[in-house]
Motif scaffolding. Sequence first.
Motif, PDB file in Angstrom:
ATOM      1  N   UNK A  42     -63.156  19.377   9.786  1.00  0.00           N
ATOM      2  CA  UNK A  42     -63.398  20.723   9.611  1.00  0.00           C
ATOM      3  C   UNK A  42     -63.082  20.796  11.656  1.00  0.00           C
ATOM      4  N   UNK A  43     -62.524  21.664  12.326  1.00  0.00           N
ATOM      5  CA  UNK A  43     -61.780  21.855  13.282  1.00  0.00           C
ATOM      6  C   UNK A  43     -62.500  22.894  14.590  1.00  0.00           C
ATOM      7  N   UNK A  44     -61.956  22.126  15.811  1.00  0.00           N
ATOM      8  CA  UNK A  44     -62.993  23.171  16.980  1.00  0.00           C
ATOM      9  C   UNK A  44     -61.447  24.283  17.278  1.00  0.00           C
ATOM     10  N   UNK A  53     -62.484  36.925   9.521  1.00  0.00           N
ATOM     11  CA  UNK A  53     -62.425  35.221   8.913  1.00  0.00           C
ATOM     12  C   UNK A  53     -63.022  34.310   8.322  1.00  0.00           C
ATOM     13  N   UNK A  54     -64.416  35.147   9.131  1.00  0.00           N
ATOM     14  CA  UNK A  54     -65.557  34.668   9.505  1.00  0.00           C
ATOM     15  C   UNK A  54     -66.517  35.321   7.598  1.00  0.00           C
ATOM     16  N   UNK A  55     -66.474  36.024   7.416  1.00  0.00           N
ATOM     17  CA  UNK A  55     -66.584  37.185   6.373  1.00  0.00           C
ATOM     18  C   UNK A  55     -65.798  36.130   5.427  1.00  0.00           C
ATOM     19  N   UNK A  63     -70.868  26.999  14.167  1.00  0.00           N
ATOM     20  CA  UNK A  63     -70.569  25.307  13.515  1.00  0.00           C
ATOM     21  C   UNK A  63     -68.960  25.001  13.823  1.00  0.00           C
ATOM     22  N   UNK A  64     -68.310  25.347  14.264  1.00  0.00           N
ATOM     23  CA  UNK A  64     -67.455  24.660  14.925  1.00  0.00           C
ATOM     24  C   UNK A  64     -67.168  24.040  16.574  1.00  0.00           C
TER      25      UNK A  64
END
Length: 238
Positions: A42-44, A53-55, A63-64
């Motif tokens: 995962x990336x920030x 996009x989150x949906x 989380x990120x």
Amino acid sequence: MREIVFDTETTGLDPNQGDRIVEIGCIELVNRCETGNTFHAYFNPQMAMPSIAEQIHGLSDAFLADKPLFEDVVEDLLDFIGDDPLIAHNAMFDYGFLNAELGGCGRLHLQRSRIVDTLAISKTRHPGAKHSLDALCTRYGIDRSHRVQHGALLDAQLLAQVYVELTGGRQIGLDMAGPEPIRPAVAALMPSSPVSGRRPRPHRPSEGDIVRHRAFVATLTDPVWASGDDWVAAEVVQ
């Protein structure tokens, strides 16, 4: 033959508009079999996650927030993918994002020739059908019941199974009358020596065949092709 199946999740649809990769998942295939080796991160993105996009993937700002930057992990990613073919669904989307991130790190872009698009393969193999990853899993009987939301590693694992089915399944080379191989890797796994077949059988007519043919021709009234009995005999034995 080593190949990498991969998928990404992003903040949006266009890296040229500032959208970023927030997740990548890679599956290693050797001779079209999963080895168990994977790469997942995962990336920030250093930007707010759009709600739409989150949906889709469920990755929130919270989380990120403590995840590494892409540039912090890029060496590990490049080491994993090496110089091998990269397989993705709707591959130009992921390819564009990867190159945008690599360019932002001062790294060379990936070569287009490395990219294999399973969406393009599916459209060739199944014209007129649905070509989404879900639809292909259904077509090939691949269990996707645990796919509630998009996730890069999960989608890459499903795509790895779809890719194998799209390019001939586990038993490569049994459908000798099927389409031409999509990938050189498939052709490389075909037997290098021809398969032995039975010896050819003679197909010349017997004397009895010739006699019966002459008797049949004699029953015809003024056949336009006849030019004498010698022609008939010669035509039969050719």
